[in-house]
Design a protein around this motif. Structure first.
Motif, PDB file in Angstrom:
ATOM      1  N   GLU A  25       0.850  -1.193   0.000  1.00  0.00           N
ATOM      2  CA  GLU A  25       0.000   0.000   0.000  1.00  0.00           C
ATOM      3  C   GLU A  25       0.889   1.248   0.000  1.00  0.00           C
ATOM      4  O   GLU A  25       1.946   1.267   0.637  1.00  0.00           O
ATOM      5  CB  GLU A  25      -0.896   0.019   1.234  1.00  0.00           C
ATOM      6  CG  GLU A  25      -1.913  -1.084   1.275  1.00  0.00           C
ATOM      7  CD  GLU A  25      -3.057  -0.858   0.307  1.00  0.00           C
ATOM      8  OE1 GLU A  25      -3.426   0.304   0.060  1.00  0.00           O
ATOM      9  OE2 GLU A  25      -3.565  -1.859  -0.217  1.00  0.00           O
ATOM     10  N   PRO A  26       0.475   2.310  -0.673  1.00  0.00           N
ATOM     11  CA  PRO A  26       1.305   3.527  -0.686  1.00  0.00           C
ATOM     12  C   PRO A  26       1.252   4.279   0.642  1.00  0.00           C
ATOM     13  O   PRO A  26       0.241   4.253   1.344  1.00  0.00           O
ATOM     14  CB  PRO A  26       0.683   4.374  -1.800  1.00  0.00           C
ATOM     15  CG  PRO A  26      -0.720   3.888  -1.907  1.00  0.00           C
ATOM     16  CD  PRO A  26      -0.708   2.433  -1.521  1.00  0.00           C
ATOM     17  N   ILE A  27       2.351   4.908   0.955  1.00  0.00           N
ATOM     18  CA  ILE A  27       2.433   5.842   2.081  1.00  0.00           C
ATOM     19  C   ILE A  27       2.280   7.226   1.476  1.00  0.00           C
ATOM     20  O   ILE A  27       2.938   7.559   0.498  1.00  0.00           O
ATOM     21  CB  ILE A  27       3.788   5.726   2.793  1.00  0.00           C
ATOM     22  CG1 ILE A  27       3.913   4.351   3.436  1.00  0.00           C
ATOM     23  CG2 ILE A  27       3.961   6.843   3.822  1.00  0.00           C
ATOM     24  CD1 ILE A  27       5.310   4.023   3.877  1.00  0.00           C
ATOM     25  N   ARG A  28       1.409   8.024   2.047  1.00  0.00           N
ATOM     26  CA  ARG A  28       1.177   9.372   1.508  1.00  0.00           C
ATOM     27  C   ARG A  28       2.027  10.390   2.251  1.00  0.00           C
ATOM     28  O   ARG A  28       2.082  10.381   3.472  1.00  0.00           O
ATOM     29  CB  ARG A  28      -0.286   9.755   1.648  1.00  0.00           C
ATOM     30  CG  ARG A  28      -1.180   8.966   0.735  1.00  0.00           C
ATOM     31  CD  ARG A  28      -2.571   9.506   0.790  1.00  0.00           C
ATOM     32  NE  ARG A  28      -2.500  10.947   0.514  1.00  0.00           N
ATOM     33  CZ  ARG A  28      -3.507  11.652   0.055  1.00  0.00           C
ATOM     34  NH1 ARG A  28      -4.659  11.089  -0.173  1.00  0.00           N
ATOM     35  NH2 ARG A  28      -3.380  12.938  -0.168  1.00  0.00           N
ATOM     36  N   VAL A  29       2.672  11.252   1.488  1.00  0.00           N
ATOM     37  CA  VAL A  29       3.391  12.389   2.045  1.00  0.00           C
ATOM     38  C   VAL A  29       2.852  13.612   1.322  1.00  0.00           C
ATOM     39  O   VAL A  29       3.004  13.745   0.110  1.00  0.00           O
ATOM     40  CB  VAL A  29       4.917  12.280   1.851  1.00  0.00           C
ATOM     41  CG1 VAL A  29       5.614  13.498   2.451  1.00  0.00           C
ATOM     42  CG2 VAL A  29       5.453  10.995   2.471  1.00  0.00           C
ATOM     43  N   ASP A  30       2.158  14.467   2.065  1.00  0.00           N
ATOM     44  CA  ASP A  30       1.520  15.650   1.484  1.00  0.00           C
ATOM     45  C   ASP A  30       2.130  16.914   2.073  1.00  0.00           C
ATOM     46  O   ASP A  30       2.389  16.986   3.276  1.00  0.00           O
ATOM     47  CB  ASP A  30       0.017  15.643   1.775  1.00  0.00           C
ATOM     48  CG  ASP A  30      -0.687  14.444   1.178  1.00  0.00           C
ATOM     49  OD1 ASP A  30      -0.593  14.275  -0.045  1.00  0.00           O
ATOM     50  OD2 ASP A  30      -1.316  13.686   1.938  1.00  0.00           O
ATOM     51  N   PHE A  31       2.323  17.893   1.207  1.00  0.00           N
ATOM     52  CA  PHE A  31       2.793  19.215   1.615  1.00  0.00           C
ATOM     53  C   PHE A  31       1.692  20.212   1.300  1.00  0.00           C
ATOM     54  O   PHE A  31       1.110  20.176   0.210  1.00  0.00           O
ATOM     55  CB  PHE A  31       4.049  19.621   0.823  1.00  0.00           C
ATOM     56  CG  PHE A  31       5.241  18.749   1.087  1.00  0.00           C
ATOM     57  CD1 PHE A  31       6.218  19.156   1.981  1.00  0.00           C
ATOM     58  CD2 PHE A  31       5.394  17.528   0.451  1.00  0.00           C
ATOM     59  CE1 PHE A  31       7.324  18.355   2.220  1.00  0.00           C
ATOM     60  CE2 PHE A  31       6.496  16.728   0.685  1.00  0.00           C
ATOM     61  CZ  PHE A  31       7.461  17.146   1.573  1.00  0.00           C
ATOM     62  N   PHE A 100       0.622  11.607  10.727  1.00  0.00           N
ATOM     63  CA  PHE A 100       1.470  12.483  11.519  1.00  0.00           C
ATOM     64  C   PHE A 100       1.783  13.714  10.692  1.00  0.00           C
ATOM     65  O   PHE A 100       1.992  13.618   9.486  1.00  0.00           O
ATOM     66  CB  PHE A 100       2.785  11.777  11.874  1.00  0.00           C
ATOM     67  CG  PHE A 100       2.605  10.672  12.870  1.00  0.00           C
ATOM     68  CD1 PHE A 100       2.847  10.901  14.213  1.00  0.00           C
ATOM     69  CD2 PHE A 100       2.207   9.416  12.468  1.00  0.00           C
ATOM     70  CE1 PHE A 100       2.682   9.895  15.140  1.00  0.00           C
ATOM     71  CE2 PHE A 100       2.035   8.397  13.385  1.00  0.00           C
ATOM     72  CZ  PHE A 100       2.270   8.637  14.726  1.00  0.00           C
ATOM     73  N   TRP A 101       1.825  14.860  11.329  1.00  0.00           N
ATOM     74  CA  TRP A 101       2.159  16.071  10.586  1.00  0.00           C
ATOM     75  C   TRP A 101       3.077  16.960  11.392  1.00  0.00           C
ATOM     76  O   TRP A 101       3.099  16.936  12.614  1.00  0.00           O
ATOM     77  CB  TRP A 101       0.909  16.840  10.167  1.00  0.00           C
ATOM     78  CG  TRP A 101       0.122  17.424  11.292  1.00  0.00           C
ATOM     79  CD1 TRP A 101       0.278  18.657  11.872  1.00  0.00           C
ATOM     80  CD2 TRP A 101      -0.940  16.794  12.000  1.00  0.00           C
ATOM     81  NE1 TRP A 101      -0.617  18.815  12.881  1.00  0.00           N
ATOM     82  CE2 TRP A 101      -1.385  17.698  12.984  1.00  0.00           C
ATOM     83  CE3 TRP A 101      -1.567  15.554  11.896  1.00  0.00           C
ATOM     84  CZ2 TRP A 101      -2.415  17.395  13.849  1.00  0.00           C
ATOM     85  CZ3 TRP A 101      -2.595  15.264  12.762  1.00  0.00           C
ATOM     86  CH2 TRP A 101      -3.006  16.177  13.722  1.00  0.00           C
ATOM     87  N   ILE A 102       3.850  17.710  10.623  1.00  0.00           N
ATOM     88  CA  ILE A 102       4.692  18.777  11.164  1.00  0.00           C
ATOM     89  C   ILE A 102       4.124  20.062  10.597  1.00  0.00           C
ATOM     90  O   ILE A 102       3.962  20.195   9.384  1.00  0.00           O
ATOM     91  CB  ILE A 102       6.158  18.617  10.738  1.00  0.00           C
ATOM     92  CG1 ILE A 102       6.728  17.294  11.223  1.00  0.00           C
ATOM     93  CG2 ILE A 102       6.990  19.790  11.251  1.00  0.00           C
ATOM     94  CD1 ILE A 102       8.071  16.944  10.610  1.00  0.00           C
TER      95      ILE A 102
END
Length: 109
Positions: A25-31, A100-102
């Motif tokens: 499954e893909p891991i999402r990284v959003d900006f 999780f977000w920064i």
């Protein structure tokens, strides 16, 4: 340092995928860039989302308050966020994964 924090969150997401048997499954990284509701200033949010088993809120708060930087590296991610005048946040649902977000302010040019 910010890249290392994002890489740590992605690494943790990959471990969660493996634990849940969802390594394909893909891991999402959003900006995203938006405005702070509190200050009105522009801010950057980097969010890493997985479809792993999820984490109980109490356990996550224990990880973040631990003095050991070895616990999932989250304490280190939190410190990096704070160095950028930001914060680390998370949402998690059992059996559905975690996000999780920064979030940190953007510096004016």
């Amino acid at each position: 340092a910010l890249f290392e924090a994002i890489a740590e969150l992605a690494y943790n997401a990959a471990k969660a995928h493996n634990k849940a048997g969802k390594e394909n499954e893909p891991i999402r990284v959003d900006f995203s860039v938006g405005r702070s509701k509190r200050t009105g200033r522009k801010q950057l949010t980097v969010r890493v989302t997985d479809v792993g088993p999820g984490v109980m809120r109490e356990k996550m708060l224990d990880y973040l308050s631990s003095t050991s930087s070895r616990i999932h590296g989250l304490r280190g991610v939190q410190q990096i966020a704070q160095l950028h005048r930001g914060r680390l946040g998370f949402e998690s649902r059992a059996g559905q994964g975690s996000s999780f977000w920064i979030r940190m302010p953007l510096r004016p040019r």
